[in-house]
Scaffold this motif. Structure first.
Motif, PDB file in Angstrom:
ATOM      1  N   GLN A  12       0.800  -1.323  -0.063  1.00 21.41           N
ATOM      2  CA  GLN A  12      -0.132   0.095  -0.053  1.00 21.41           C
ATOM      3  C   GLN A  12       0.842   1.171   0.055  1.00 21.41           C
ATOM      4  OE1 GLN A  12      -3.517   0.237  -0.119  1.00 21.41           O
ATOM      5  NE2 GLN A  12      -2.819   2.209  -0.668  1.00 21.41           N
ATOM      6  N   GLN A  13       1.853   1.336   0.750  1.00 21.19           N
ATOM      7  CA  GLN A  13       2.920   2.306   0.691  1.00 21.19           C
ATOM      8  C   GLN A  13       3.360   2.580  -0.722  1.00 21.19           C
ATOM      9  OE1 GLN A  13       6.046   1.478   3.626  1.00 21.19           O
ATOM     10  NE2 GLN A  13       4.807   2.334   5.296  1.00 21.19           N
ATOM     11  N   LEU A  14       3.738   1.623  -1.283  1.00 24.10           N
ATOM     12  CA  LEU A  14       4.225   1.693  -2.675  1.00 24.10           C
ATOM     13  C   LEU A  14       3.188   2.055  -3.516  1.00 24.10           C
ATOM     14  CD1 LEU A  14       6.233  -1.896  -3.341  1.00 24.10           C
ATOM     15  CD2 LEU A  14       7.230   0.559  -2.528  1.00 24.10           C
ATOM     16  N   LEU A  15       2.060   1.811  -3.466  1.00 24.69           N
ATOM     17  CA  LEU A  15       0.853   2.244  -4.217  1.00 24.69           C
ATOM     18  C   LEU A  15       0.693   4.091  -4.037  1.00 24.69           C
ATOM     19  CD1 LEU A  15      -1.824  -0.293  -3.833  1.00 24.69           C
ATOM     20  CD2 LEU A  15      -0.947   0.499  -6.103  1.00 24.69           C
ATOM     21  N   ASP A  16       0.695   4.254  -2.527  1.00 23.95           N
ATOM     22  CA  ASP A  16       0.457   5.573  -2.264  1.00 23.95           C
ATOM     23  C   ASP A  16       1.743   6.513  -2.864  1.00 23.95           C
ATOM     24  OD1 ASP A  16      -1.768   4.698  -1.036  1.00 23.95           O
ATOM     25  OD2 ASP A  16      -0.856   4.789   0.715  1.00 23.95           O
ATOM     26  N   GLU A  17       2.763   6.007  -3.044  1.00 19.21           N
ATOM     27  CA  GLU A  17       4.168   6.684  -3.344  1.00 19.21           C
ATOM     28  C   GLU A  17       4.059   6.620  -4.841  1.00 19.21           C
ATOM     29  OE1 GLU A  17       7.142   4.848  -1.647  1.00 19.21           O
ATOM     30  OE2 GLU A  17       6.375   5.385   0.528  1.00 19.21           O
ATOM     31  N   GLY A  18       3.097   5.888  -5.688  1.00 24.06           N
ATOM     32  CA  GLY A  18       3.221   5.999  -7.156  1.00 24.06           C
ATOM     33  C   GLY A  18       4.314   5.276  -7.685  1.00 24.06           C
ATOM     34  N   ARG A  19       4.996   4.282  -6.848  1.00 26.14           N
ATOM     35  CA  ARG A  19       6.073   3.226  -7.311  1.00 26.14           C
ATOM     36  C   ARG A  19       5.622   2.163  -8.130  1.00 26.14           C
ATOM     37  NH1 ARG A  19       9.765   2.941  -2.047  1.00 26.14           N
ATOM     38  NH2 ARG A  19      10.895   1.673  -3.262  1.00 26.14           N
ATOM     39  N   ILE A  20       4.423   1.728  -7.947  1.00 31.74           N
ATOM     40  CA  ILE A  20       3.922   0.565  -8.412  1.00 31.74           C
ATOM     41  C   ILE A  20       2.246   0.790  -8.792  1.00 31.74           C
ATOM     42  CG2 ILE A  20       5.247  -1.131  -7.477  1.00 31.74           C
ATOM     43  CD1 ILE A  20       2.996  -1.578  -5.693  1.00 31.74           C
ATOM     44  N   GLY A  21       1.763   0.228  -9.621  1.00 31.05           N
ATOM     45  CA  GLY A  21       0.285   0.404 -10.127  1.00 31.05           C
ATOM     46  C   GLY A  21      -0.657  -0.592  -9.437  1.00 31.05           C
ATOM     47  N   THR A  67       7.238   5.302  16.914  1.00 30.50           N
ATOM     48  CA  THR A  67       7.842   4.178  17.063  1.00 30.50           C
ATOM     49  C   THR A  67       9.347   4.172  16.768  1.00 30.50           C
ATOM     50  OG1 THR A  67       7.549   3.341  14.655  1.00 30.50           O
ATOM     51  CG2 THR A  67       5.627   3.086  15.719  1.00 30.50           C
ATOM     52  N   ALA A  68       9.812   2.865  17.188  1.00 24.72           N
ATOM     53  CA  ALA A  68      11.251   3.051  17.002  1.00 24.72           C
ATOM     54  C   ALA A  68      11.591   2.636  15.567  1.00 24.72           C
ATOM     55  CB  ALA A  68      12.117   1.878  17.991  1.00 24.72           C
ATOM     56  N   ALA A  69      10.926   2.102  14.709  1.00 27.57           N
ATOM     57  CA  ALA A  69      11.268   1.812  13.522  1.00 27.57           C
ATOM     58  C   ALA A  69      11.251   2.820  12.546  1.00 27.57           C
ATOM     59  CB  ALA A  69       9.877   0.879  12.851  1.00 27.57           C
ATOM     60  N   PRO A  70      12.182   2.758  11.344  1.00 26.27           N
ATOM     61  CA  PRO A  70      12.180   4.030  10.418  1.00 26.27           C
ATOM     62  C   PRO A  70      10.901   4.312   9.831  1.00 26.27           C
ATOM     63  CG  PRO A  70      13.326   1.943   9.755  1.00 26.27           C
ATOM     64  CD  PRO A  70      12.883   1.675  11.053  1.00 26.27           C
ATOM     65  N   THR A  71      10.721   5.108   9.360  1.00 26.37           N
ATOM     66  CA  THR A  71       9.389   5.639   8.646  1.00 26.37           C
ATOM     67  C   THR A  71       9.699   6.091   7.275  1.00 26.37           C
ATOM     68  OG1 THR A  71       9.602   7.852   9.630  1.00 26.37           O
ATOM     69  CG2 THR A  71       8.437   6.182  10.973  1.00 26.37           C
ATOM     70  N   LEU A  72       8.544   5.583   6.700  1.00 33.17           N
ATOM     71  CA  LEU A  72       8.554   6.033   5.014  1.00 33.17           C
ATOM     72  C   LEU A  72       7.272   7.154   4.991  1.00 33.17           C
ATOM     73  CD1 LEU A  72       9.106   2.983   3.294  1.00 33.17           C
ATOM     74  CD2 LEU A  72      10.535   4.712   3.339  1.00 33.17           C
ATOM     75  N   PRO A  73       7.238   8.360   4.385  1.00 28.03           N
ATOM     76  CA  PRO A  73       6.213   9.169   4.432  1.00 28.03           C
ATOM     77  C   PRO A  73       5.202   8.608   3.664  1.00 28.03           C
ATOM     78  CG  PRO A  73       7.576   9.719   2.762  1.00 28.03           C
ATOM     79  CD  PRO A  73       8.253   8.919   3.748  1.00 28.03           C
ATOM     80  N   LEU A  74       3.960   8.915   3.904  1.00 27.18           N
ATOM     81  CA  LEU A  74       2.628   8.367   2.880  1.00 27.18           C
ATOM     82  C   LEU A  74       1.915   9.718   2.621  1.00 27.18           C
ATOM     83  CD1 LEU A  74       1.152   5.722   5.465  1.00 27.18           C
ATOM     84  CD2 LEU A  74       2.625   5.253   3.424  1.00 27.18           C
ATOM     85  N   PRO A  75       1.222   9.516   1.499  1.00 33.16           N
ATOM     86  CA  PRO A  75       0.265  10.580   1.007  1.00 33.16           C
ATOM     87  C   PRO A  75      -0.769  10.866   1.957  1.00 33.16           C
ATOM     88  CG  PRO A  75      -0.058   8.788  -0.072  1.00 33.16           C
ATOM     89  CD  PRO A  75       1.024   8.184   0.838  1.00 33.16           C
ATOM     90  N   ASP A  76      -1.739  11.663   1.599  1.00 30.29           N
ATOM     91  CA  ASP A  76      -2.634  12.233   2.417  1.00 30.29           C
ATOM     92  C   ASP A  76      -3.758  11.028   2.390  1.00 30.29           C
ATOM     93  OD1 ASP A  76      -1.566  14.513   2.459  1.00 30.29           O
ATOM     94  OD2 ASP A  76      -2.857  15.665   0.850  1.00 30.29           O
ATOM     95  N   SER A  77      -3.836  10.182   1.633  1.00 28.08           N
ATOM     96  CA  SER A  77      -4.944   9.359   1.411  1.00 28.08           C
ATOM     97  C   SER A  77      -4.595   7.996   2.353  1.00 28.08           C
ATOM     98  CB  SER A  77      -5.272   8.582  -0.075  1.00 28.08           C
ATOM     99  OG  SER A  77      -3.905   8.188  -0.431  1.00 28.08           O
ATOM    100  N   ALA A  78      -3.598   8.014   3.113  1.00 23.64           N
ATOM    101  CA  ALA A  78      -3.161   7.021   3.959  1.00 23.64           C
ATOM    102  C   ALA A  78      -4.034   6.749   5.107  1.00 23.64           C
ATOM    103  CB  ALA A  78      -1.565   6.937   4.093  1.00 23.64           C
ATOM    104  N   ASN A  79      -4.697   7.698   5.589  1.00 24.42           N
ATOM    105  CA  ASN A  79      -5.491   7.937   6.879  1.00 24.42           C
ATOM    106  C   ASN A  79      -6.807   7.969   6.526  1.00 24.42           C
ATOM    107  OD1 ASN A  79      -6.176   8.251   9.224  1.00 24.42           O
ATOM    108  ND2 ASN A  79      -5.328  10.372   9.777  1.00 24.42           N
TER     109      ASN A  79
END
Length: 452
Positions: free
Chosen positions: A139-148, A419-431
């Protein structure tokens, strides 16, 4: 106008190698819940059953629209705390977790809570909309436009989830409010359906005529025709005019075996009485009804302890014979061999001085190359259904090493917890709890079955 729910719940173990159903679901007049447990050596069926059992008391309770979200979130966080307690009681339960979708109705208002990659859909008229957002790497990859969407449906890392209930304090669900209208149809389902059946096919079935039970049966049947390897669980609920709906709750999956017998005793009671009866049996041993008046938390701990001990006894005692040894040599897990990620044959336990596993393949992937929070999970071992599944886990770990895990600054107000885990930004639609254009929470990829 106030509406009611006409509902049906169905579950099937699927066509894969899983020997037990790790999904649990509950459908009642004012509450719908579905949990997909994370299994392997960890107790996924226990996790899903425990969370459902902690939530059923909400069915039949009177709550207004103003406090429904707070009540629902509080109940889920209490269930998450119970997961933590159980995990500390037994080392075999360490690492267990579960997705959770819970919906609580009051009049024509619906409070929705979601964590994990199980999904909820709403059919209104001819339009079908996914009303939850997957907490997954794909879902992150989708939100970032990296995959369709087409690539996402077959992505090799589609089993990676970013957030589930594991007993940790940061395991917060997404929350939203919905308005129900007569004629609406709701579907909540585990990924045993959506990973093997095209979303367009699911939408067509939801648009078709038939009762909630008919639609649920069709969804399970088409997932089986798609040769799903995972457990399949669906809950379908139709919004109808108030007074034109059932009151008997339905329970399916792992939790259903724990409530047989007691639900019938409450068949003539109110939804609250039926929910209370189910709650007692999801939290306690079904063969000991005299314990129903004891504290529910102690009863749940007793059930989990005894269930876990029974599993350990079956494995450890039987390991002294040839039959159990042969069985153990058909099991696989991913662990560490001399600082390298390795695939082991056997079970990750020792019987006195005898090891019940041996490394079958030691990879060139160094444990030190993994992010810190994955290193501990690999050291604790990641269970696999078979050798092919173990190879897939190694491939997913390689993919995580290749990711750019550099932390990205988070804007104030984006997330209530960190969280202690590294984070990747998500677009507005992730929430899903925010209006379009509102910021969404950061997340980090995590293999199913090995939470942070």
């Amino acid at each position: 106008m106030s509406v009611a729910l006409r509902y049906a719940a169905r579950s099937h173990i699927g066509l894969g190698t899983k020997s037990r159903n790790e999904d649990s679901a509950y459908a009642g007049p004012e509450l719908l819940v579905l949990c997909d447990g994370m299994g392997g050596h960890a107790a996924g069926d226990v996790a899903s059953s425990l969370v459902v059992g902690e939530l059923v008391h909400l069915d039949g309770e009177s709550h207004g629209a103003d406090d429904m979200l707070d009540v629902l979130e509080g109940a889920i966080m209490d269930a998450n705390d119970r997961l933590s307690e159980v995990a500390h009681e037994s080392t075999d339960a360490d690492g267990m977790g579960t997705t959770c979708i819970a919906m609580m109705r009051s009049g024509d208002k619906l409070a929705v809570a979601n964590i994990g990659d199980s999904r909820a859909y709403l059919r209104r008229g001819s339009r079908v909309t996914q009303i939850t957002r997957d907490h997954s790497f794909v879902q992150q990859l989708l939100d970032e436009g990296r995959i369709g969407p087409e690539e996402a449906a077959h992505h090799p890392q589609r089993s990676l989830v970013t957030r589930v209930l594991t007993g940790r304090g940061e395991d917060h669900p997404d929350l939203s409010m919905r308005e129900l209208r007569a004629g609406d149809r709701i579907l909540i389902c585990s990924d045993g359906l959506t990973d093997y059946v095209a979303e367009s096919t699911v939408a067509d079935i939801l648009r078709s005529e038939g009762s909630a039970g008919d639609i649920a049966d069709q969804l399970v049947a088409i997932a089986l025709r798609g040769a799903t390897r995972d457990n399949i669980t669906v809950v379908v609920a139709d919004a109808v005019n108030s007074g034109d709906a059932p009151t008997n709750p339905q329970v399916v999956g792992a939790v259903s075996d724990l409530r047989r017998g007691e639900a019938g005793k409450a068949a003539g009671g109110s939804p609250a009485e039926k929910a209370a009866a189910l709650s007692r049996h999801t939290q306690e041993e079904p063969e000991a009804p005299a314990l129903a008046e004891e504290d529910g938390h102690r009863g749940a701990l007793r059930w989990v302890r005894r269930g876990t001990i029974a599993i350990i006894v079956l494995v450890v005692v039987g390991a002294g014979g040839w039959a159990s040894w042969a069985w153990s040599q058909q099991q696989y897990f991913v662990g560490v061999d001399d600082g390298q990620v390795a695939i082991f044959r056997g079970v990750s336990q020792d019987l006195g001085p005898w090891a019940l596993s041996r490394p079958e393949t030691t990879t060139d992937l160094a444990l030190a190359d993994l992010p810190t929070y994955y290193q501990g999970r690999v050291e604790a071992s990641l269970s696999a259904d078979n050798r092919s599944d173990a190879d897939s886990i190694v491939s997913e770990l390689r993919a995580l090493v290749a990711l750019d895990c550099t932390p990205v600054p988070v804007q104030p107000g984006q997330e209530r917890t960190t969280t202690a885990a590294p984070t990747l930004p998500l677009p507005d639609s992730a929430n899903p709890t925010a209006e379009p254009g509102a910021p969404g929470p950061p997340q980090s990829a995590l293999p199913r079955g090995c939470p942070p």
